[in-house]
Design a protein around this motif. Structure first.
Motif, mmCIF file in Angstrom:
data_model
loop_
_atom_site.group_PDB
_atom_site.id
_atom_site.type_symbol
_atom_site.label_atom_id
_atom_site.label_comp_id
_atom_site.label_asym_id
_atom_site.label_seq_id
_atom_site.Cartn_x
_atom_site.Cartn_y
_atom_site.Cartn_z
ATOM 1 N N ALA B 132 0.800 -1.220 0.000
ATOM 2 C CA ALA B 132 0.000 0.000 0.000
ATOM 3 C C ALA B 132 0.834 1.272 0.000
ATOM 4 O O ALA B 132 0.681 2.136 -0.858
ATOM 5 C CB ALA B 132 -0.943 -0.015 1.198
ATOM 6 N N TYR B 136 1.430 4.134 -2.923
ATOM 7 C CA TYR B 136 0.960 5.487 -2.680
ATOM 8 C C TYR B 136 2.008 6.518 -3.106
ATOM 9 O O TYR B 136 1.718 7.460 -3.838
ATOM 10 C CB TYR B 136 0.629 5.611 -1.194
ATOM 11 C CG TYR B 136 -0.020 6.894 -0.800
ATOM 12 C CD1 TYR B 136 -1.374 7.091 -1.002
ATOM 13 C CD2 TYR B 136 0.728 7.915 -0.216
ATOM 14 C CE1 TYR B 136 -1.986 8.263 -0.633
ATOM 15 C CE2 TYR B 136 0.129 9.093 0.163
ATOM 16 C CZ TYR B 136 -1.221 9.268 -0.046
ATOM 17 O OH TYR B 136 -1.823 10.435 0.327
ATOM 18 N N PHE B 220 -11.971 -2.616 -3.423
ATOM 19 C CA PHE B 220 -12.086 -1.423 -2.597
ATOM 20 C C PHE B 220 -10.713 -0.893 -2.193
ATOM 21 O O PHE B 220 -10.404 0.271 -2.385
ATOM 22 C CB PHE B 220 -12.914 -1.711 -1.344
ATOM 23 C CG PHE B 220 -12.830 -0.613 -0.318
ATOM 24 C CD1 PHE B 220 -13.404 0.618 -0.574
ATOM 25 C CD2 PHE B 220 -12.152 -0.801 0.871
ATOM 26 C CE1 PHE B 220 -13.312 1.647 0.340
ATOM 27 C CE2 PHE B 220 -12.058 0.221 1.796
ATOM 28 C CZ PHE B 220 -12.640 1.444 1.532
ATOM 29 N N PHE B 221 -9.873 -1.799 -1.689
ATOM 30 C CA PHE B 221 -8.625 -1.374 -1.056
ATOM 31 C C PHE B 221 -7.735 -0.558 -1.994
ATOM 32 O O PHE B 221 -7.334 0.567 -1.678
ATOM 33 C CB PHE B 221 -7.876 -2.600 -0.535
ATOM 34 C CG PHE B 221 -6.636 -2.258 0.214
ATOM 35 C CD1 PHE B 221 -6.706 -1.810 1.516
ATOM 36 C CD2 PHE B 221 -5.404 -2.360 -0.393
ATOM 37 C CE1 PHE B 221 -5.562 -1.486 2.222
ATOM 38 C CE2 PHE B 221 -4.256 -2.038 0.300
ATOM 39 C CZ PHE B 221 -4.337 -1.600 1.608
ATOM 40 N N TRP B 224 -9.330 2.664 -3.332
ATOM 41 C CA TRP B 224 -9.450 3.650 -2.263
ATOM 42 C C TRP B 224 -8.100 4.335 -2.022
ATOM 43 O O TRP B 224 -7.999 5.548 -1.873
ATOM 44 C CB TRP B 224 -9.935 2.965 -0.983
ATOM 45 C CG TRP B 224 -10.017 3.876 0.205
ATOM 46 C CD1 TRP B 224 -11.001 4.777 0.458
ATOM 47 C CD2 TRP B 224 -9.075 3.983 1.263
ATOM 48 N NE1 TRP B 224 -10.731 5.441 1.627
ATOM 49 C CE2 TRP B 224 -9.560 4.984 2.140
ATOM 50 C CE3 TRP B 224 -7.874 3.339 1.565
ATOM 51 C CZ2 TRP B 224 -8.884 5.343 3.299
ATOM 52 C CZ3 TRP B 224 -7.211 3.699 2.720
ATOM 53 C CH2 TRP B 224 -7.711 4.693 3.571
ATOM 54 N N LEU B 225 -7.043 3.512 -2.030
ATOM 55 C CA LEU B 225 -5.685 4.015 -1.804
ATOM 56 C C LEU B 225 -5.305 5.063 -2.853
ATOM 57 O O LEU B 225 -4.716 6.086 -2.544
ATOM 58 C CB LEU B 225 -4.722 2.829 -1.882
ATOM 59 C CG LEU B 225 -3.274 3.043 -1.531
ATOM 60 C CD1 LEU B 225 -3.151 3.232 -0.036
ATOM 61 C CD2 LEU B 225 -2.456 1.855 -1.968
ATOM 62 N N ASN B 236 -17.045 2.172 -5.075
ATOM 63 C CA ASN B 236 -16.801 1.666 -3.720
ATOM 64 C C ASN B 236 -16.163 2.731 -2.838
ATOM 65 O O ASN B 236 -16.521 2.881 -1.676
ATOM 66 C CB ASN B 236 -15.892 0.437 -3.764
ATOM 67 C CG ASN B 236 -16.674 -0.842 -3.998
ATOM 68 O OD1 ASN B 236 -17.891 -0.858 -3.854
ATOM 69 N ND2 ASN B 236 -15.985 -1.895 -4.368
ATOM 70 N N LEU B 239 -18.444 5.285 -1.464
ATOM 71 C CA LEU B 239 -19.345 4.828 -0.396
ATOM 72 C C LEU B 239 -18.768 5.044 0.997
ATOM 73 O O LEU B 239 -19.516 5.008 1.978
ATOM 74 C CB LEU B 239 -19.679 3.339 -0.576
ATOM 75 C CG LEU B 239 -20.423 2.973 -1.857
ATOM 76 C CD1 LEU B 239 -20.776 1.502 -1.857
ATOM 77 C CD2 LEU B 239 -21.681 3.808 -2.005
ATOM 78 N N THR B 240 -17.446 5.285 1.106
ATOM 79 C CA THR B 240 -16.880 5.515 2.443
ATOM 80 C C THR B 240 -17.463 6.774 3.070
ATOM 81 O O THR B 240 -17.415 6.931 4.287
ATOM 82 C CB THR B 240 -15.343 5.655 2.408
ATOM 83 O OG1 THR B 240 -15.009 6.625 1.422
ATOM 84 C CG2 THR B 240 -14.659 4.355 2.094
#
Lengths: 286, 291
Positions: B132, B136, B220-221, B224-225, B236, B239-240
């Motif tokens: 992750a 990033y 998602f993961f 999202w990152l 997704n 939606l957070t």
């Protein structure tokens, strides 16, 4: 090996792509883990193994590791019993079996993220399904907090297993269907009980698919961060914060990049050891 | 008598399995047809079923039952478009890249085949959290964090090895003679691949494309990152906005339920297409699809 040049031409680009996209960043993360790198000040100073040493003295790491171990152990146990149960049920000649198959695969079709949200809707203390049922049956007066200090890890495991078990059941089912019918008849004639029939006849046939299912469940659950992030947020407090989520918090909330990288490298090492020993076990038994 | 009792037990167990499998999903479905007041007063069925939550979600009604929530539905709409674009890009590029590789690894006699498979699949065993942070930074440095391209690339780092692996198994299981006889008739290797092998491989290729699409849609993961808070954020990720950290604090649980239902229904419909290939393809990495 006449095809090697053609083959290389077709495969090498993908390997290079994987290297650039996945392996190079891994190297960078290792470089970070031996430096004192952080959001504040952005100082990048070589510190050797200090970040790794810090992992072993950090009390939060101990708590988070315990949560991870508990989560993985519970998921593996639940996936075994539920996957096995569903497979044995689907192996029975029930009317409407194909319909049952479709219903049972539904949890698998949800992503881990959607599963965790379903968990929130199911367990919420304000409007959750479980509370609605209990309130309607007058079994309680106020909404109950299911995701509390004691039980939030168990709920995470239950929902993770709910999501994962169907695919395990389908694996086990496909090997159940290879068992010759005569074997059961013979065992019945010999007067074997249900339990010993399962142990002596069924289990040897499904052992391999059970093992594969549990290996995958272990690897996936140990690396999982989305379930904790979405279902409990690691809380209350840090009661349900696995090591993966803790590393994540260290990165992004505390901005301590070097230390976060060190934690994630140690996690990776543990998962790698577990994975390798599992696969050695698989290779030996095959 | 024994057999009747056995039948009753089996029916009962089947009922338990059905309730176990659908009750968490049912809860979201029923909540999506209620208004928040009905949901909080613990109704198990929508007393006045209506599709207002879906209309709100797609912007046909601009106020929510609990008052205005600024920009939330716009974000979700944008996310839906982004997710559709990303999923199609991921599926197309993954297939274009993995069909030749799957063919080569599954069918050709290669020196160093094991090493190639190892290099290709090695990264698949990494837990997401380990990659992750480097992702990033890396994507920030390349100026592709928060872009559709960035999300597509990060998802392909998973789908390419996974689909290459599935196709490798699929190609190697196809009969050898067909290609051989096409070569004997004077076809080049490419012609033999296209005319003789590809039609046979079509179901496996279709199923692999579905796997790639499903991974991207469900992810998602990674998205999202890379895309959180940017205009490129996926469905997704958007939606957070509904996730309060404390229990019971979602800003509007019924619209949230409707949004998740949309996400899940698309996934279930697509997975339904995949379902009949699951065992024939020997997908040994179901978790990746499930993520």
């Amino acid at each position: 090996m006449a095809d090697t040049p053609t083959g290389l031409a077709l495969v090498l680009p993908l390997i290079i792509l994987e290297f650039v996209v996945a392996l190079y960043p891994m190297g960078y993360s290792f470089w970070l883990s031996i430096h004192n790198a952080g959001l504040i000040g952005g100082i990048q100073q070589y510190v050797g193994l200090a970040n790794y040493a810090k992992v072993f003295t950090d009390p939060f790491v101990v708590d988070a590791t315990m949560v991870s171990l508990r989560f993985v152990a519970e998921v593996v146990a639940l996936v075994f019993f539920i996957g096995m149960g569903l497979a044995l049920l689907l192996n029975e000649p029930l009317p409407g079996r194909s319909f049952l198959k479709v219903i049972i695969i539904i949890p698998w079709a949800l992503s881990e993220f959607a599963m965790a949200i379903a968990g929130r809707f199911f367990l919420d203390s304000g409007y959750g399904f479980l509370n609605s049922i209990l309130l309607d049956l007058h079994l309680e007066k106020y909404g109950f907090l299911f995701l509390d200090q004691q039980n939030s890890v168990e709920w995470m495991s239950i929902f993770y297993a709910w999501n994962f078990a169907p695919i395990g059941a389908f694996f086990i089912l496909s090997s159940l269907q290879t068992i010759p019918e005569d074997l059961y008849k013979a065992a019945k004639m010999d007067g074997a009980s249900i339990f010993s029939r399962f142990r002596k006849v069924t289990f040897p046939y499904v052992r391999y698919s059970v093992l594969i299912t549990l290996v995958l469940a272990t690897i996936q659950a140990a690396g999982s961060v989305v379930t904790a992030f979405t279902l409990t947020g690691g809380g209350p407090g840090n009661a349900s914060e696995p090591i993966t989520l803790y590393a994540f918090t260290v990165f992004f909330d505390e901005g301590n990049y070097g230390y976060g990288s060190a934690i994630s490298w140690l996690t990776l090492a543990c998962i790698a050891v577990a994975t390798t020993s599992y696969f050695l076990l698989l290779a030996r038994r095959k | 008598m024994v057999s009747t009792r056995r039948k009753c037990t089996l029916y009962f167990l089947a009922l338990v399995a059905v309730v176990w499998s659908i009750s968490p999903v049912y809860e979201m479905f029923s909540a999506s047809f209620m208004n928040p007041k009905e949901l909080i007063s613990h109704n198990l069925f929508p007393p006045t079923p209506n599709i207002n939550n879906y209309l709100r979600l797609f912007g046909f009604i601009t106020t929510t039952a609990g008052g205005q929530i600024f920009g939330l539905t716009a974000q979700v709409d944008e996310g839906l478009t982004n997710s559709a674009i990303v999923a199609i890009l991921v599926m197309t590029i993954t297939m274009a890249a993995t069909i030749p590789a799957g063919y080569a690894l599954g069918r050709l006699r290669l020196r160093g085949r094991t090493a190639m498979v190892g290099l290709l699949l090695g990264s698949r065993t990494l837990p997401p959290v380990s990659v992750a942070l480097p992702y990033y930074f890396y994507f920030t440095a390349l100026h592709i964090r928060g872009t559709i391209i960035g999300v597509t690339i990060i998802q392909m780092s998973i789908t390419i090895p996974l689909v290459a692996w599935v196709l490798m198994g699929f190609f190697s299981a196809l009969p050898r003679d067909i290609e051989m006889s096409a070569r004997m008739d004077g076809c080049t290797r490419f012609q033999a691949f296209r005319r003789a092998l590809l039609p046979l491989a079509a179901p496996g290729i279709a199923a692999s494309a579905v796997i790639a699409f499903l991974f991207s849609w469900n992810d998602f993961f990674y998205s999202w990152l890379i895309s959180s808070g940017s205009p490129a954020q996926t469905f997704n990720t958007s939606l957070t906005a509904f996730l309060g950290q404390a229990s019971g604090s979602a800003p509007d649980p019924t619209i949230f339920a409707a949004a998740v239902v949309v996400q899940v229904v698309v996934a279930i419909v697509v997975a339904g297409i995949l379902q009949k290939y699951i065992t024939s393809l020997k997908i040994i990495d179901p978790g990746t699809v499930a993520q």
